[in-house]
Design an enzyme around this catalytic site. Structure first.
Site, PDB file in Angstrom:
ATOM      1  N   ASP A 190      31.559 -51.009  19.124  1.00 28.76           N
ATOM      2  CA  ASP A 190      30.764 -50.868  17.907  1.00 28.76           C
ATOM      3  C   ASP A 190      31.090 -52.091  17.048  1.00 28.76           C
ATOM      4  OD1 ASP A 190      30.020 -50.416  15.300  1.00 28.76           O
ATOM      5  OD2 ASP A 190      30.845 -48.395  15.180  1.00 28.76           O
ATOM      6  N   GLN A 193      30.780 -53.887  11.971  1.00 29.21           N
ATOM      7  CA  GLN A 193      31.509 -54.563  10.888  1.00 29.21           C
ATOM      8  C   GLN A 193      32.000 -55.952  11.292  1.00 29.21           C
ATOM      9  OE1 GLN A 193      31.810 -53.614   7.759  1.00 29.21           O
ATOM     10  NE2 GLN A 193      30.851 -51.623   8.022  1.00 29.21           N
TER      11      GLN A 193
HETATM   12  C1  LIG Z   1      31.760 -49.371  12.037  1.00 27.12           C
HETATM   13  C2  LIG Z   1      30.367 -48.830  11.871  1.00 27.12           C
HETATM   14  N1  LIG Z   1      29.745 -48.304  12.918  1.00 27.12           N
HETATM   15  C3  LIG Z   1      28.496 -47.820  12.835  1.00 27.12           C
HETATM   16  C4  LIG Z   1      27.812 -47.837  11.651  1.00 27.12           C
HETATM   17  C5  LIG Z   1      26.426 -47.268  11.609  1.00 27.12           C
HETATM   18  O1  LIG Z   1      25.498 -48.266  11.413  1.00 27.12           O
HETATM   19  P1  LIG Z   1      23.941 -47.921  11.195  1.00 27.12           P
HETATM   20  O2  LIG Z   1      23.908 -46.886  10.110  1.00 27.12           O
HETATM   21  O3  LIG Z   1      23.343 -49.219  10.772  1.00 27.12           O
HETATM   22  O4  LIG Z   1      23.415 -47.415  12.477  1.00 27.12           O
HETATM   23  C6  LIG Z   1      28.420 -48.363  10.522  1.00 27.12           C
HETATM   24  C7  LIG Z   1      27.716 -48.353   9.219  1.00 27.12           C
HETATM   25  O5  LIG Z   1      28.281 -48.156   8.188  1.00 27.12           O
HETATM   26  C8  LIG Z   1      29.737 -48.891  10.633  1.00 27.12           C
HETATM   27  O6  LIG Z   1      30.360 -49.412   9.583  1.00 27.12           O
END
Ligand SMILES: Cc1ncc(COP(=O)(O)O)c(C=O)c1O
Length: 398
Positions: A190, A193
Site C-alpha cells: 500500500d 503515503q
Molecule cells: C496508508 C493508506 N492506505 C490507504 C488509504 C486509502 O486511500 P484511498 O481512500 O484514496 O483509497 C489511505 C488514505 O488515507 C492511506 O493513508
C-alpha cells in the site's frame, strides 16, 4: 520562487497552514490546467470513437498512462487504473485472492489503514483463509523480526503499507520481499503515503503489487493505480465485467482483453488519468533531493517543538531515519477532534481521529491522534502556527 506559489488554493489564502496532505494533497496549477484543457478542448469518451475529439481524448488518456509508467519506471501494461488505493487493494483481493484455497494464509500488520485490512477480512470469510497480523513496536514500526515466526509454507500474500499514515514509519521492503520469497508468497504494498514524497522505481522493489491514490500525490480525487507485475496480472481473472475489458463477447463465451484493459471495465476516469499524468510530469521536474532534505528539516523542527509540549506523546519514530513527515501525537486526555478544531482557529488544517487505523489506536490505547503531514509546499510558518495553536490547546485542556 516558493513551491507554495504553484498551488492556487494555498496562494488564495496566505493565512492557511495546510498540514493535512496525508489525507489529500493540494494540486499545482500544472495539474489543474491539464484537467481544464482536457475538459474544455478534448472532452469525449475514450477508445470507442473515431471522431477527432474521441481520438484526442484517447491520445491524452493513454499519454497519461505513459507519463505515469515512466515516472514509476514501469511497463505501461502494468499500470491498471482504479478509483484509488482502496479500489486497487480490493481488485487484488478478488482477482488474486479468490483463487486461494481454504487454510491459505495472508499476512498484514497492526498499523495498516482499514483499506488494507477489511478487504482481506472479507476474503478470509469468503474463502476460509487465515489472516495473520504482524505486531507493531513501541516506536510505531512493523515488527519485521516476527516475520520468520509468522510466515509458513501456507503464506500466499503479505500486504503492508510502505509508509504508515499514522506513525510515518517506512517499512524495509527488501527484508519483506526476501522473507516472502523464502516461502513463495506474493507481496502487496500500500504505497498511498509513499508516492507523494518523490519518484520511485516500483518494479525494482521486487514486490508483486503496488497500490496508490492520485489525490495524495497532487492529482485529482477518484483516480489511483494498481501496479502489478505483468506475469501476475496476466494470470488473474478480471474483477469487474463490462465494456472495454473484453476482446470478444458472445452469449456462450467472453474472451477477456489482456492487462491492463482486462481490469478496467467501463468508462474510465479520463480527466483523473490526465491529471495524474500531469502530476507525475510536474513531480519529475522537481529537485527531490532538496525537497526530501527540506521535508526532513521541517519534520525535525516539528518533532523538536512537540518534545517541548508538556503531556504530549508522539506516536511514531522520534528520529528522522526511515520515516516520512507524517507526525501523529496525543495531548493529555484531550480529544483529537477538539485539538484539530482549536488548530483550525489558527488557520492550521490538521487531521484528528483514528485515521482509519483503529487496530493501531487500540495497540496504543488511544481513541485517536492529531496528525500533521509535511509536504513539499510546507514551510517554517506552518510549523510555528501549529505549535502556537497547540499552546492554546494545552492551556485550555490542562
Ligand atoms: C496508508 C493508506 N492506505 C490507504 C488509504 C486509502 O486511500 P484511498 O481512500 O484514496 O483509497 C489511505 C488514505 O488515507 C492511506 O493513508
Amino acid at each position: 520562487m516558493r513551491l507554495r506559489d504553484q498551488f492556487p488554493l494555498l496562494t488564495s489564502d496566505p493565512k492557511l497552514h495546510y498540514l493535512d496532505s496525508g489525507a489529500s494533497s493540494q494540486m499545482p496549477s500544472a495539474v489543474i490546467e491539464a484537467v481544464t484543457r482536457f475538459e474544455t478542448t478534448q472532452r469525449a469518451n475514450v477508445h470507442r470513437g473515431v471522431h477527432r475529439l474521441a481520438e484526442a481524448a484517447t491520445a491524452a488518456y493513454e499519454g497519461g498512462r505513459d507519463e505515469i509508467a515512466q515516472f514509476f519506471s514501469a511497463r505501461r501494461d502494468e499500470i491498471v487504473f482504479t478509483a484509488g488505493t482502496t479500489a486497487a487493494i480490493n481488485l487484488v483481493a478478488h482477482s488474486f485472492g479468490d483463487a486461494l484455497a481454504p487454510g491459505d494464509e495472508i499476512v498484514v500488520s497492526e498499523l495498516e489503514h482499514h483499506s488494507n485490512i477489511v478487504p482481506w477480512q472479507m476474503l478470509r470469510d469468503r474463502r476460509g483463509l487465515v489472516l495473520k497480523v504482524l505486531q507493531v513496536t513501541d516506536e510505531g514500526r512493523i515488527d519485521l523480526a516476527a516475520l520468520d515466526r509468522v510466515l509458513t509454507k501456507k503464506t500466499r500474500l503479505i500486504a503492508l503499507a510502505h509508509c504508515s499514515n499514522v506513525t510515518g514509519a517506512v517499512v524495509d521492503l527488501a527484508r519483506v520481499v526476501e522473507a516472502a520469497k523464502s516461502v513463495g508468497a506474493a507481496v502487496l504494498v500500500d504505497g498511498a503515503q509513499r508516492v507523494p514524497h518523490g519518484p520511485l522505481d516500483i518494479p525494482a522493489l521486487g514486490v508483486d503489487f503496488y497500490a496508490f491514490s492520485g489525490h495524495k500525490m497532487y492529482a485529482p480525487h477518484g483516480i489511483g493505480v494498481l501496479w502489478g507485475r505483468h506475469s501476475r496480472l496476466e494470470a488473474m481473472p478480471p474483477f469487474m465485467g463490462g465494456g472495454d475489458m473484453i476482446r470478444s463477447v458472445t452469449f456462450e463465451k467472453t474472451i477477456y482483453a489482456p492487462p491492463p484493459t482486462r481490469f478496467e471495465a467501463g468508462t474510465p476516469n479520463v480527466s483523473g488519468v490526465i491529471g495524474l499524468g500531469a502530476a507525475c510530469h510536474w513531480m519529475s521536474g522537481l529537485d527531490w533531493t532538496r525537497i526530501a532534505q527540506e521535508e526532513m528539516r521541517l519534520t525535525g523542527r516539528l518533532l523538536d517543538g512537540l518534545a517541548q509540549v508538556p503531556d504530549l506523546r508522539v506516536l511514531g519514530p522520534l528520529g528522522l531515519q526511515q520515516r516520512i513527515g507524517v507526525v501523529s501525537f496525543a495531548l493529555g486526555q484531550a480529544h483529537p477532534h477538539d485539538i484539530a478544531q482549536i488548530l483550525d482557529r489558527h488557520g492550521v488544517a490538521c487531521r484528528g481521529g483514528h485515521h482509519c487505523a483503529q487496530p493501531l489506536m487500540e495497540r496504543f490505547d488511544l481513541p485517536g491522534t492529531t496528525r500533521a503531514t509535511i509536504a513539499p509546499y510546507s514551510e517554517d510558518g506552518d510549523i510555528d502556527a501549529l505549535l502556537t495553536g497547540l499552546d492554546e490547546a494545552r492551556r485550555l485542556f490542562a
